[in-house]
Design an enzyme around this catalytic site. Structure first.
Site, mmCIF file in Angstrom:
data_model
loop_
_atom_site.group_PDB
_atom_site.id
_atom_site.type_symbol
_atom_site.label_atom_id
_atom_site.label_comp_id
_atom_site.label_asym_id
_atom_site.label_seq_id
_atom_site.Cartn_x
_atom_site.Cartn_y
_atom_site.Cartn_z
ATOM 1 N N ASP A 11 -1.345 -1.733 -2.601
ATOM 2 C CA ASP A 11 -0.748 -2.027 -1.298
ATOM 3 C C ASP A 11 -1.876 -2.213 -0.286
ATOM 4 O O ASP A 11 -2.733 -1.343 -0.138
ATOM 5 C CB ASP A 11 0.198 -0.910 -0.852
ATOM 6 C CG ASP A 11 0.975 -1.321 0.378
ATOM 7 O OD1 ASP A 11 2.063 -1.912 0.235
ATOM 8 O OD2 ASP A 11 0.463 -1.090 1.508
ATOM 9 N N GLU A 13 -3.244 -3.124 3.649
ATOM 10 C CA GLU A 13 -2.968 -3.249 5.088
ATOM 11 C C GLU A 13 -3.942 -4.290 5.627
ATOM 12 O O GLU A 13 -5.033 -4.460 5.074
ATOM 13 C CB GLU A 13 -3.136 -1.906 5.804
ATOM 14 C CG GLU A 13 -2.237 -0.797 5.281
ATOM 15 C CD GLU A 13 -0.758 -1.147 5.225
ATOM 16 O OE1 GLU A 13 -0.275 -1.867 6.126
ATOM 17 O OE2 GLU A 13 -0.088 -0.725 4.259
ATOM 18 N N ALA A 14 -3.535 -4.965 6.679
ATOM 19 C CA ALA A 14 -4.341 -6.068 7.193
ATOM 20 C C ALA A 14 -4.282 -6.136 8.708
ATOM 21 O O ALA A 14 -3.372 -5.576 9.336
ATOM 22 C CB ALA A 14 -3.828 -7.385 6.606
ATOM 23 N N ASP A 107 0.736 -9.005 -1.021
ATOM 24 C CA ASP A 107 -0.567 -8.404 -1.350
ATOM 25 C C ASP A 107 -1.412 -9.339 -2.236
ATOM 26 O O ASP A 107 -2.621 -9.452 -2.057
ATOM 27 C CB ASP A 107 -0.352 -7.038 -2.022
ATOM 28 C CG ASP A 107 0.507 -6.135 -1.166
ATOM 29 O OD1 ASP A 107 -0.033 -5.339 -0.391
ATOM 30 O OD2 ASP A 107 1.761 -6.267 -1.230
ATOM 31 N N HIS A 163 3.242 2.303 5.898
ATOM 32 C CA HIS A 163 2.255 1.307 6.331
ATOM 33 C C HIS A 163 0.817 1.815 6.247
ATOM 34 O O HIS A 163 -0.060 1.260 6.913
ATOM 35 C CB HIS A 163 2.556 0.759 7.740
ATOM 36 C CG HIS A 163 3.899 0.107 7.856
ATOM 37 N ND1 HIS A 163 4.270 -0.975 7.085
ATOM 38 C CD2 HIS A 163 4.972 0.403 8.630
ATOM 39 C CE1 HIS A 163 5.504 -1.326 7.400
ATOM 40 N NE2 HIS A 163 5.960 -0.493 8.324
ATOM 41 N N ASP A 168 1.760 3.883 0.730
ATOM 42 C CA ASP A 168 2.708 2.864 0.272
ATOM 43 C C ASP A 168 2.567 2.675 -1.246
ATOM 44 O O ASP A 168 3.568 2.605 -1.967
ATOM 45 C CB ASP A 168 2.476 1.525 0.987
ATOM 46 C CG ASP A 168 2.966 1.521 2.440
ATOM 47 O OD1 ASP A 168 3.566 2.518 2.869
ATOM 48 O OD2 ASP A 168 2.741 0.506 3.144
HETATM 49 P P1 AMP Z 1 2.973 -3.027 4.743
HETATM 50 O O1 AMP Z 1 2.456 -2.957 3.337
HETATM 51 O O2 AMP Z 1 4.440 -3.134 4.877
HETATM 52 O O3 AMP Z 1 2.414 -1.837 5.483
HETATM 53 O O4 AMP Z 1 2.386 -4.337 5.411
HETATM 54 C C1 AMP Z 1 1.139 -4.870 5.097
HETATM 55 C C2 AMP Z 1 0.578 -5.588 6.301
HETATM 56 O O5 AMP Z 1 1.495 -6.600 6.733
HETATM 57 C C3 AMP Z 1 0.338 -4.728 7.533
HETATM 58 O O6 AMP Z 1 -0.920 -4.065 7.506
HETATM 59 C C4 AMP Z 1 0.364 -5.782 8.624
HETATM 60 O O7 AMP Z 1 -0.840 -6.517 8.680
HETATM 61 C C5 AMP Z 1 1.461 -6.716 8.153
HETATM 62 N N1 AMP Z 1 2.752 -6.317 8.712
HETATM 63 C C6 AMP Z 1 3.659 -5.466 8.177
HETATM 64 N N2 AMP Z 1 4.724 -5.324 8.981
HETATM 65 C C7 AMP Z 1 4.479 -6.097 10.062
HETATM 66 C C8 AMP Z 1 5.192 -6.389 11.271
HETATM 67 N N3 AMP Z 1 6.396 -5.848 11.531
HETATM 68 N N4 AMP Z 1 4.614 -7.229 12.173
HETATM 69 C C9 AMP Z 1 3.412 -7.792 11.929
HETATM 70 N N5 AMP Z 1 2.684 -7.568 10.809
HETATM 71 C C10 AMP Z 1 3.210 -6.735 9.908
HETATM 72 MG MG MG Z 2 1.499 -1.073 3.242
#
Ligand code: AMP
Ligand code: MG
Length: 186
Positions: A11, A13-14, A107, A163, A168
């Site tokens: 997983d 994050e970005a 991912d 997140h 995750d």
């Molecule tokens: P997650 O694995 O759901 O935490 O998401 C991975 C990445 O997607 C995050 O680090 C964000 O860069 C992007 N991301 C996730 N949710 C959002 C959101 N609601 N708005 C903008 N970017 C998001």
């Molecule tokens: Mg995540």
């Protein structure tokens, strides 16, 4: 379908923004969270976690920090992806048979994009398992679930911080384990 000894659940994050300041093609990995889920015992045998310094947008938005809890300081002191990748590959390659899995295709696509930008080879084979899609198939529904929604649906508590890459990845492993160890479909 491959018979992997391990499911490598990743997983990422970005960098991100809510106002379009960071378009999709400029998002960069700031955390790799990964677990090696043993397909025989269904235990997580090893984990990898690393923050990564972004190059295109080195300053995290407040939105990104609020979403992920990853602070500016975490990425300021972190190595770049080019530096992290050798350490990540060393960890990954110490397991002889694994398949890259993630919740959705985000991912995988983010990895492809970042590797291109840093001019480093994509570190996986072409095989990838989309656990989000497999979860819907497991339930026999067309609806797609977020990871947190899937846990809620199964009546399981989300462990750690949503997140955050490593948390995750652990939670996705819990869902995947459930899907493969419960005999009857919901
Ligand atoms: P997650 O694995 O759901 O935490 O998401 C991975 C990445 O997607 C995050 O680090 C964000 O860069 C992007 N991301 C996730 N949710 C959002 C959101 N609601 N708005 C903008 N970017 C998001
Ligand atoms: Mg995540």
């Amino acid at each position: 379908m491959t018979n992997a000894k391990y499911f490598l659940i990743i997983d990422l994050e970005a960098t991100c923004s809510k106002d379009g300041a960071i378009p999709r093609h400029q998002m960069e990995i700031i955390e790799i969270g990964a677990v090696m889920l043993n397909s025989s015992t269904w235990n997580v045998d090893s984990e990898f976690q690393q923050f990564i310094k972004p190059i295109i947008h080195p300053q995290l938005t407040d939105f990104c920090t609020e979403l992920t809890t990853i602070k500016q300081q975490d990425v300021d002191v972190a190595p770049t992806l080019a530096e992290v990748i050798s350490q990540f590959k060393k960890w990954m390659l110490s397991f002889d048979n694994y398949t890259f899995c993630s919740w959705g295709n985000y991912d995988k696509n983010q990895f492809i994009q970042d590797c291109k930008f840093h001019q480093i080879p994509y570190p996986f084979t072409s095989t990838h398992r989309n656990i989000k899609q497999e979860f819907s198939e497991y339930l026999g529904v067309s609806r797609k679930f977020g990871m947190a929604q899937a846990l809620q649906y199964l009546g399981m508590e989300l462990q750690g911080t949503h997140h955050r890459g490593i948390d995750d990845a652990r939670n996705i492993a819990t869902i995947f384990k459930y899907m493969h160890t419960q005999n009857s479909k919901k």
